[in-house]
Design a protein around this motif. Structure first.
Motif, PDB file in Angstrom:
ATOM      1  N   SER A  21       0.864  -1.182   0.000  1.00 20.29           N
ATOM      2  CA  SER A  21       0.000   0.000   0.000  1.00 20.29           C
ATOM      3  C   SER A  21       0.892   1.221   0.000  1.00 20.29           C
ATOM      4  O   SER A  21       2.073   1.128   0.340  1.00 20.29           O
ATOM      5  CB  SER A  21      -0.874   0.025   1.252  1.00 20.29           C
ATOM      6  OG  SER A  21      -0.119   0.470   2.369  1.00 20.29           O
ATOM      7  N   PRO A  22       0.317   2.389  -0.326  1.00 19.49           N
ATOM      8  CA  PRO A  22       1.092   3.596  -0.062  1.00 19.49           C
ATOM      9  C   PRO A  22       1.293   3.711   1.447  1.00 19.49           C
ATOM     10  O   PRO A  22       0.464   3.233   2.220  1.00 19.49           O
ATOM     11  CB  PRO A  22       0.205   4.724  -0.592  1.00 19.49           C
ATOM     12  CG  PRO A  22      -1.162   4.158  -0.676  1.00 19.49           C
ATOM     13  CD  PRO A  22      -1.002   2.691  -0.905  1.00 19.49           C
ATOM     14  N   SER A  23       2.393   4.323   1.842  1.00 13.15           N
ATOM     15  CA  SER A  23       2.713   4.467   3.250  1.00 13.15           C
ATOM     16  C   SER A  23       1.558   5.161   3.983  1.00 13.15           C
ATOM     17  O   SER A  23       1.058   6.178   3.529  1.00 13.15           O
ATOM     18  CB  SER A  23       3.990   5.310   3.356  1.00 13.15           C
ATOM     19  OG  SER A  23       4.379   5.403   4.683  1.00 13.15           O
ATOM     20  N   ALA A  25      -1.464   3.764   4.598  1.00 12.88           N
ATOM     21  CA  ALA A  25      -2.805   3.231   4.277  1.00 12.88           C
ATOM     22  C   ALA A  25      -3.229   2.128   5.231  1.00 12.88           C
ATOM     23  O   ALA A  25      -4.403   1.775   5.304  1.00 12.88           O
ATOM     24  CB  ALA A  25      -2.867   2.741   2.840  1.00 12.88           C
ATOM     25  N   GLY A  26      -2.270   1.543   5.955  1.00 14.58           N
ATOM     26  CA  GLY A  26      -2.650   0.596   7.001  1.00 14.58           C
ATOM     27  C   GLY A  26      -2.094  -0.812   6.878  1.00 14.58           C
ATOM     28  O   GLY A  26      -2.538  -1.710   7.592  1.00 14.58           O
ATOM     29  N   LYS A  27      -1.070  -1.026   6.038  1.00 17.86           N
ATOM     30  CA  LYS A  27      -0.627  -2.424   5.873  1.00 17.86           C
ATOM     31  C   LYS A  27       0.059  -2.981   7.110  1.00 17.86           C
ATOM     32  O   LYS A  27      -0.080  -4.164   7.412  1.00 17.86           O
ATOM     33  CB  LYS A  27       0.220  -2.609   4.617  1.00 17.86           C
ATOM     34  CG  LYS A  27       1.521  -1.883   4.648  1.00 17.86           C
ATOM     35  CD  LYS A  27       2.158  -1.851   3.285  1.00 17.86           C
ATOM     36  CE  LYS A  27       3.317  -0.886   3.269  1.00 17.86           C
ATOM     37  NZ  LYS A  27       2.978   0.488   3.694  1.00 17.86           N
ATOM     38  N   THR A  29      -0.691  -2.195  10.234  1.00 19.42           N
ATOM     39  CA  THR A  29      -1.797  -2.497  11.148  1.00 19.42           C
ATOM     40  C   THR A  29      -2.446  -3.829  10.761  1.00 19.42           C
ATOM     41  O   THR A  29      -2.659  -4.706  11.615  1.00 19.42           O
ATOM     42  CB  THR A  29      -2.861  -1.369  11.070  1.00 19.42           C
ATOM     43  OG1 THR A  29      -2.209  -0.121  11.322  1.00 19.42           O
ATOM     44  CG2 THR A  29      -3.984  -1.584  12.066  1.00 19.42           C
ATOM     45  N   GLU A 139      -7.348  11.592   3.929  1.00 22.56           N
ATOM     46  CA  GLU A 139      -7.369  10.620   5.027  1.00 22.56           C
ATOM     47  C   GLU A 139      -5.995   9.940   5.165  1.00 22.56           C
ATOM     48  O   GLU A 139      -5.540   9.665   6.282  1.00 22.56           O
ATOM     49  CB  GLU A 139      -8.487   9.586   4.799  1.00 22.56           C
ATOM     50  CG  GLU A 139      -8.493   8.394   5.749  1.00 22.56           C
ATOM     51  CD  GLU A 139      -8.689   8.723   7.238  1.00 22.56           C
ATOM     52  OE1 GLU A 139      -9.056   9.877   7.578  1.00 22.56           O
ATOM     53  OE2 GLU A 139      -8.442   7.818   8.071  1.00 22.56           O
ATOM     54  N   ASN A 178      -9.110   0.333   2.613  1.00 18.58           N
ATOM     55  CA  ASN A 178      -9.080   0.328   4.081  1.00 18.58           C
ATOM     56  C   ASN A 178      -9.774   1.582   4.615  1.00 18.58           C
ATOM     57  O   ASN A 178      -9.117   2.574   4.929  1.00 18.58           O
ATOM     58  CB  ASN A 178      -7.639   0.244   4.591  1.00 18.58           C
ATOM     59  CG  ASN A 178      -7.565   0.254   6.114  1.00 18.58           C
ATOM     60  OD1 ASN A 178      -8.568   0.000   6.800  1.00 18.58           O
ATOM     61  ND2 ASN A 178      -6.390   0.533   6.647  1.00 18.58           N
TER      62      ASN A 178
END
Ligand SMILES: Nc1nc2c(ncn2[C@@H]2O[C@H](COP(=O)(O)OP(=O)(O)O)[C@@H](O)[C@H]2O)c(=O)[nH]1
Ligand SMILES: Nc1ncnc2c1ncn2[C@@H]1O[C@H](COP(=O)(O)OP(=O)(O)O)[C@@H](O)[C@H]1O
Length: 214
Positions: A21-23, A25-27, A29, A139, A178
């Motif tokens: 994911s782009p930094s 975005a929640g990967k 987590t 966001e 997400n």
């Protein structure tokens, strides 16, 4: 019920499960949630020349190494793949992945699109890739700020790179947005569960069906 026990034990080949994911975005987590919820998947711990963030432990989140050590690892062909991201180098150590896959071990990778392409080139049949999108760019920035681990300059740099990273979305097998983290996590687990069931991974089916047919 003895038959059902036999079915549970059918041998399966492991898979390489990639979350990119782009930094922000929640990967990370989602990776942590997955590792906590699922004992059958193990994190592939990357080596990096980036310094540790507060709360990161050497050998758990990354193997934090010097530039010289990373050079030596490249020279000794220790990496499955490696790439430069945000001015630091990141690489997947070969470790025991090949043997693990044969034994049915799944591996989780938190790597970028460059690493994903390299893993596909090395081992297409075992890779399952998921791209995580943020619900919006404002966001995404809010999450990077809320994480409170980077300076404003670093956050600006990550936001500038986000568009370039998002442009690789169509190279992935699955794409999940997400927005609500629990819902996103459910989607990610559904993908993993279904991919584990693929006929080609269930290597125990051949002997099972042979026996079934007498
Ligand atoms: N190709 C590759 N990318 C990696 C590896 N390890 C981490 N990355 C990627 O490097 C980028 C930066 O990671 P990091 O510094 O932890 O920041 P993050 O974006 O907030 O997770 C992320 O896109 C990671 O997915 C690796 O072994 N190989
Ligand atoms: N669905 C979500 N809603 C709100 N905040 C989130 C959500 N998913 C992750 N976050 C938060 O956003 C920040 C960035 O997430 P992180 O997992 O570190 O992203 P990445 O690893 O992709 O850089 C963290 O503070 C995390 O707690």
């Amino acid at each position: 019920m003895a038959e059902f026990k036999t079915i549970d034990k059918l041998h399966r080949r492991g898979l390489l499960f990639i979350l990119s994911s782009p930094s922000g975005a929640g990967k990370t987590t989602l990776s942590r949630m997955l590792l906590a919820a699922d004992p059958d998947i193990k994190l592939s711990v990357s080596a990096t020349t980036r310094p540790p963030r507060p709360g990161e432990t050497d050998g758990v989140h990354y193997h934090f190494v010097s530039d010289a050590k990373f050079d030596a690892m490249v020279e000794e062909d220790d990496f499955y793949e490696w790439a430069e991201v945000f001015g630091y180098r990141y690489g997947t150590p070969k470790g025991h992945i090949r043997e693990g896959l044969k034994a049915g071990q799944d591996y989780l990778f938190d790597i970028d699109w460059q690493g994903t392409q390299q893993l596909y080139q090395k081992d297409q049949q075992d890779v399952v890739s998921v791209f995580i999108l943020p619900p919006s760019l404002p966001e995404l920035r809010r999450r990077l700020e809320a994480r409170a681990q980077d300076s404003d300059d670093v956050i600006d740099g990550r936001m500038e790179r986000a568009r370039a990273e998002i442009s690789h979305w169509a190279e992935y097998d699955y794409v999940v947005i997400n927005d609500n983290v629990d819902e996103c996590f459910d989607r990610v687990r559904e993908v993993l569960d279904a991919e584990r069931m693929r006929r080609t991974r269930q290597t125990g089916l051949i002997p099972f069906v042979r026996e079934l047919m007498g």
